[in-house]
Every structure is written in C-alpha cells, then in structure tokens.
Design a protein around this motif. Structure first.
Motif, PDB file in Angstrom:
ATOM      1  N   ALA A  20       0.764  -1.343   0.051  1.00 17.17           N
ATOM      2  CA  ALA A  20       0.099   0.098   0.250  1.00 17.17           C
ATOM      3  C   ALA A  20       0.870   1.147   0.033  1.00 17.17           C
ATOM      4  CB  ALA A  20      -0.929   0.015   1.249  1.00 17.17           C
ATOM      5  N   PHE A  21       1.728   1.315   0.723  1.00 16.25           N
ATOM      6  CA  PHE A  21       2.891   2.474   0.825  1.00 16.25           C
ATOM      7  C   PHE A  21       3.589   2.560  -0.629  1.00 16.25           C
ATOM      8  CE2 PHE A  21       3.656   3.389   5.518  1.00 16.25           C
ATOM      9  CZ  PHE A  21       3.439   4.700   5.324  1.00 16.25           C
ATOM     10  N   ALA A  22       3.864   1.830  -1.416  1.00 18.14           N
ATOM     11  CA  ALA A  22       4.414   1.580  -2.520  1.00 18.14           C
ATOM     12  C   ALA A  22       3.709   2.345  -3.764  1.00 18.14           C
ATOM     13  CB  ALA A  22       5.230   0.240  -3.038  1.00 18.14           C
ATOM     14  N   ILE A  23       2.383   1.884  -3.351  1.00 16.48           N
ATOM     15  CA  ILE A  23       1.518   2.179  -4.613  1.00 16.48           C
ATOM     16  C   ILE A  23       1.137   3.977  -4.248  1.00 16.48           C
ATOM     17  CG2 ILE A  23      -1.023   2.092  -5.340  1.00 16.48           C
ATOM     18  CD1 ILE A  23      -0.614  -0.744  -4.791  1.00 16.48           C
ATOM     19  N   ALA A  24       0.837   4.279  -2.843  1.00 14.56           N
ATOM     20  CA  ALA A  24       0.605   5.485  -2.485  1.00 14.56           C
ATOM     21  C   ALA A  24       1.494   6.581  -2.708  1.00 14.56           C
ATOM     22  CB  ALA A  24       0.174   5.503  -0.988  1.00 14.56           C
ATOM     23  N   GLU A  25       2.941   5.918  -2.445  1.00 15.93           N
ATOM     24  CA  GLU A  25       3.897   7.010  -2.717  1.00 15.93           C
ATOM     25  C   GLU A  25       4.348   7.039  -4.348  1.00 15.93           C
ATOM     26  OE1 GLU A  25       7.022   7.485   0.777  1.00 15.93           O
ATOM     27  OE2 GLU A  25       7.533   5.677  -0.393  1.00 15.93           O
ATOM     28  N   SER A  26       3.982   6.162  -5.066  1.00 20.99           N
ATOM     29  CA  SER A  26       4.138   6.245  -6.440  1.00 20.99           C
ATOM     30  C   SER A  26       3.255   7.028  -7.089  1.00 20.99           C
ATOM     31  CB  SER A  26       4.147   4.759  -7.138  1.00 20.99           C
ATOM     32  OG  SER A  26       4.290   4.663  -8.384  1.00 20.99           O
ATOM     33  N   ASP A  27       1.957   7.086  -6.703  1.00 22.00           N
ATOM     34  CA  ASP A  27       0.862   7.908  -7.033  1.00 22.00           C
ATOM     35  C   ASP A  27       0.902   9.350  -6.760  1.00 22.00           C
ATOM     36  OD1 ASP A  27      -0.229   5.220  -8.209  1.00 22.00           O
ATOM     37  OD2 ASP A  27      -1.774   5.126  -6.503  1.00 22.00           O
ATOM     38  N   THR A  28       1.350   9.553  -5.591  1.00 18.84           N
ATOM     39  CA  THR A  28       1.409  11.006  -5.166  1.00 18.84           C
ATOM     40  C   THR A  28       2.836  11.490  -5.145  1.00 18.84           C
ATOM     41  OG1 THR A  28       2.027  10.205  -2.852  1.00 18.84           O
ATOM     42  CG2 THR A  28      -0.526  10.525  -3.646  1.00 18.84           C
ATOM     43  N   LEU A  29       3.731  11.056  -5.306  1.00 14.48           N
ATOM     44  CA  LEU A  29       5.215  11.213  -5.547  1.00 14.48           C
ATOM     45  C   LEU A  29       6.113  10.997  -6.587  1.00 14.48           C
ATOM     46  CD1 LEU A  29       6.226  10.877  -1.496  1.00 14.48           C
ATOM     47  CD2 LEU A  29       5.322  12.966  -2.498  1.00 14.48           C
ATOM     48  N   GLY A  30       5.589   9.970  -7.247  1.00 13.54           N
ATOM     49  CA  GLY A  30       6.177   9.822  -8.494  1.00 13.54           C
ATOM     50  C   GLY A  30       7.345   8.799  -8.311  1.00 13.54           C
ATOM     51  N   ARG A  72      13.114   7.808   3.802  1.00 13.59           N
ATOM     52  CA  ARG A  72      12.991   9.192   3.413  1.00 13.59           C
ATOM     53  C   ARG A  72      12.933   9.900   4.733  1.00 13.59           C
ATOM     54  NH1 ARG A  72      10.466  11.342  -0.990  1.00 13.59           N
ATOM     55  NH2 ARG A  72       9.791   9.232  -1.809  1.00 13.59           N
ATOM     56  N   ARG A  73      13.510  11.192   5.031  1.00  9.21           N
ATOM     57  CA  ARG A  73      13.499  11.720   6.188  1.00  9.21           C
ATOM     58  C   ARG A  73      12.410  12.719   6.213  1.00  9.21           C
ATOM     59  NH1 ARG A  73      18.361   9.977   8.923  1.00  9.21           N
ATOM     60  NH2 ARG A  73      18.914   8.155   7.839  1.00  9.21           N
ATOM     61  N   ALA A  74      11.864  13.328   5.125  1.00 12.64           N
ATOM     62  CA  ALA A  74      10.966  14.313   5.107  1.00 12.64           C
ATOM     63  C   ALA A  74       9.566  13.640   5.670  1.00 12.64           C
ATOM     64  CB  ALA A  74      10.557  14.779   3.617  1.00 12.64           C
ATOM     65  N   PRO A  75       8.734  14.522   6.297  1.00 10.30           N
ATOM     66  CA  PRO A  75       7.513  13.961   6.956  1.00 10.30           C
ATOM     67  C   PRO A  75       6.600  13.526   5.880  1.00 10.30           C
ATOM     68  CG  PRO A  75       7.910  16.362   7.819  1.00 10.30           C
ATOM     69  CD  PRO A  75       8.811  15.871   6.768  1.00 10.30           C
ATOM     70  N   LEU A  76       5.847  12.460   6.245  1.00  8.69           N
ATOM     71  CA  LEU A  76       4.905  11.784   5.503  1.00  8.69           C
ATOM     72  C   LEU A  76       3.658  12.838   5.152  1.00  8.69           C
ATOM     73  CD1 LEU A  76       3.658   9.290   4.085  1.00  8.69           C
ATOM     74  CD2 LEU A  76       2.273   8.859   6.285  1.00  8.69           C
ATOM     75  N   LEU A  77       3.366  13.215   3.575  1.00  7.94           N
ATOM     76  CA  LEU A  77       2.449  14.136   3.246  1.00  7.94           C
ATOM     77  C   LEU A  77       1.106  13.715   3.539  1.00  7.94           C
ATOM     78  CD1 LEU A  77       4.247  15.244  -0.105  1.00  7.94           C
ATOM     79  CD2 LEU A  77       4.229  16.448   2.319  1.00  7.94           C
ATOM     80  N   LYS A  78       0.240  14.484   3.710  1.00  6.91           N
ATOM     81  CA  LYS A  78      -1.108  14.090   4.044  1.00  6.91           C
ATOM     82  C   LYS A  78      -1.578  13.494   2.659  1.00  6.91           C
ATOM     83  CE  LYS A  78      -5.765  16.086   5.315  1.00  6.91           C
ATOM     84  NZ  LYS A  78      -6.632  17.397   5.144  1.00  6.91           N
ATOM     85  N   LYS A  79      -1.531  13.847   1.238  1.00  7.40           N
ATOM     86  CA  LYS A  79      -1.961  13.315   0.482  1.00  7.40           C
ATOM     87  C   LYS A  79      -1.460  11.817   0.389  1.00  7.40           C
ATOM     88  CE  LYS A  79       1.610  15.012  -2.917  1.00  7.40           C
ATOM     89  NZ  LYS A  79       1.863  15.906  -4.217  1.00  7.40           N
ATOM     90  N   THR A  80      -0.219  11.638   0.533  1.00 12.58           N
ATOM     91  CA  THR A  80       0.318  10.108   0.541  1.00 12.58           C
ATOM     92  C   THR A  80      -0.473   9.308   1.537  1.00 12.58           C
ATOM     93  OG1 THR A  80       2.389  11.288   0.023  1.00 12.58           O
ATOM     94  CG2 THR A  80       2.370   8.940   0.880  1.00 12.58           C
ATOM     95  N   LEU A  81      -0.594   9.857   3.053  1.00 10.07           N
ATOM     96  CA  LEU A  81      -1.362   9.276   3.550  1.00 10.07           C
ATOM     97  C   LEU A  81      -2.902   8.972   3.478  1.00 10.07           C
ATOM     98  CD1 LEU A  81      -1.185   8.052   6.726  1.00 10.07           C
ATOM     99  CD2 LEU A  81      -1.901  10.450   7.595  1.00 10.07           C
ATOM    100  N   VAL A  82      -3.483   9.919   2.716  1.00 12.63           N
ATOM    101  CA  VAL A  82      -4.758   9.601   2.239  1.00 12.63           C
ATOM    102  C   VAL A  82      -4.999   8.492   1.073  1.00 12.63           C
ATOM    103  CG1 VAL A  82      -6.851  10.518   1.067  1.00 12.63           C
ATOM    104  CG2 VAL A  82      -5.678  11.960   3.017  1.00 12.63           C
ATOM    105  N   ARG A  83      -3.966   8.518   0.394  1.00 11.45           N
ATOM    106  CA  ARG A  83      -3.796   7.539  -0.665  1.00 11.45           C
ATOM    107  C   ARG A  83      -3.544   6.182  -0.098  1.00 11.45           C
ATOM    108  NH1 ARG A  83      -6.137   5.105  -4.428  1.00 11.45           N
ATOM    109  NH2 ARG A  83      -4.685   4.249  -6.308  1.00 11.45           N
TER     110      ARG A  83
END
Length: 299
Positions: A155-165, A226-237
């Motif tokens: 789920a994380f792999a798909i969410a990050e791919s969709d929202t962060l590329g 990844r050291r940056a905070p988890l983005l809201k759009k990634t969490l929602v996805r």
C-alpha cells in the motif's frame, strides 16, 4: 605487492539511533505487547518440549520483562540475565546487538523474542551466540520474518508512486525463512530447525495499525528512509489503497505478522548424527516390502 582483500563490512540496513529513539518512544507511549506476549508464550512451550533444565541462560533483546518473568515462573532455568539496549531500565547488561558481551562457552541457553529482526549483522550475531554456548547449549529465538506487513509495504509503494512519483523504503526487509537454516549452519550450530507462524491481525483502519507499530517501537528505522514528514496526500492515498486491496467483507483490514522461529545446538558428541553414505544395512525395497526394480536402460 597488492594488499590482501578484506571482508566487506555488513551494510547497515537499520539506523541504530532511530531504533533507540523508537524504542524509547514506545516506552513513553506504553508498549503494545499482544504480539510479544504470543511469541513469549510460544517460546516457553517450545522450550518446555525439550524437557531439560538449563543452567546459565541469557535473554537477548526481548523488549519487555514478559519472557524473563515467564521463565522465572517455569523453573526451566537456574540463572538468568537479560541483555538489551540502554533505554531499557530493567536489563542486567546493556548490550550492542552487533557486539555481544558473552564469554566463550559461558551459556547453556540463549533465548530471544522479537529482537533479532533489527540486527544489521545477523550472521555475525549468530556466530557470537554459537561461541558463547557450551557444548549441547541451545539457541531458541522468534522474530519477525520476510512476510511481515506485506500489505502495508504494498500500500505504501502504490501511495507514494501515485502521489510522489517514486517510492522509498518504508517497511524493513525482514529475513526470509529459506535463508535461516543456512545461516544457522554457517554459524556452527547443529541440528538447526526453522519454522514460521503467521499471525493475521485485523484493524478498523490503517491509522490504528500505524499507532500499534509506534507502540511496538517498530516504526520505520531504516538507514535510507525518507527523512521528510509523510505528506497528507500520501497518507490519504495509503488509506484508500489499503482499504481497496486488503479489506475483509466486514470492512476490517488485514495486517500480517510473520514470526520465524530458529533453534540450534552447540555441537556435542551425544547429539544425533547423520549416517555415512553407504552405511545402511537394509535395502529400501526390503524396508518397503516391494520388489526391487531396475531403472530404464539397466540390464
């Protein structure tokens, strides 16, 4: 003359500072112990099947006192010391899991529950344990294996791919069961046994799972995370993907924890040994009470 090649240092998959911070946060939040309680109970059952009382025993890294208290009540060990990280106030000896302070041939038993999955150099740790065991001493440990949190990883792999590329490491690359028997043998342990217990826990939503992981001290400790905070759009996805792919008919979400078990003994002359090739005194056909046939092409 060129210098002799040296062995490569083990890659640091886990960040020791992050591991310590996550364990400390778990203590502050109040540990979630349902998985650890299960592993400790199972370990006690497995040890009881040995039908032997051990002298000098060590617990390596178990996160709470659950295993220590259970073993003390069982009467299976005479003396017992807990080795673990500095942030735990109840350990007897503060220990770096990569450099174990065990004297050679000083222990009859080493146990560990839900700790070895975060050791960077597992082969090295097993070799150190083997040196510390007296002849016919036992290592028995249960820890997280390769199938753990596959749902969250996907789920994380798909969410990050969709929202962060792209994707980043979010779930630890736990050791695979198929590799463990070889690691035990390489460490010099005899009669190695490995098996797996898969525990499926159901949650109302992924956030409840993430909260449990924090209280287990199991939030992402990877060195190249990844050291940056988890983005809201990634969490929602993430929540969307998890619900789409891993929901049961009643809407609750599955999370798999794979517990791999290892056991091995320091070699001793009393232990069973395989027969030498060609030493059998009875033909297989006679044992099975069937006629002995010939292979195609044989005269």
């Amino acid at each position: 003359m060129p210098a002799a090649p040296t062995a490569a240092a083990p890659m640091n998959v886990f960040d020791p500072t992050a591991l310590a911070q996550r364990r400390q946060r778990a203590l502050v939040l109040g540990p979630e112990t349902f998985l650890l309680d299960r592993v400790a109970e199972d370990l006690l059952d497995r040890l009881g099947a040995v039908k032997r009382r051990f002298g000098n025993a060590a617990d390596l890294g178990t996160p709470t006192r659950v295993l220590r208290d259970a073993l003390a009540a069982s009467g299976m060990v005479e003396t017992y010391k807990a080795f673990g990280p500095a942030e735990r106030a109840d350990v007897d000896v503060v220990t770096d899991p990569e450099i174990l302070p065990f004297a050679p041939a000083s222990l009859e038993l080493v146990v560990s529950a839900l700790a070895l999955q975060s050791v960077n150099d597992l082969p090295g740790a097993l070799a150190q344990i083997r040196r510390a065991l007296r002849p016919d001493g036992l290592l028995l440990a249960g820890f997280l294996g390769g199938g753990t949190l596959n749902e969250l990883r996907e789920a994380f792999a798909i969410a990050e791919s969709d929202t962060l590329g792209g994707i980043s490491p979010r779930v630890a690359p736990f050791v695979d069961l198929r590799d463990l028997g070889g690691l035990l043998q390489r460490a010099g342990l005899a009669l190695p046994v490995t098996d797996v217990d898969r525990v499926v826990v159901r949650y109302g939503d992924p956030l409840a799972l993430l909260h449990d992981l924090r209280r287990m001290g199991a939030a992402n400790p990877l060195a190249d995370r990844r050291r940056a905070p988890l983005l809201k759009k990634t969490l929602v996805r993430l929540f969307e993907v998890y619900a789409e792919r891993f929901a049961d008919p009643d809407g609750r979400l599955r999370a798999t924890f794979e517990i791999v078990w290892i056991s091995g003994w320091a070699p001793h002359e009393s232990q069973q040994k395989p027969l030498r090739p060609g030493s059998a005194k009875t033909r297989l056909a006679d044992a099975l009470r069937v006629p002995e046939g010939k292979l195609p092409g044989e005269g």
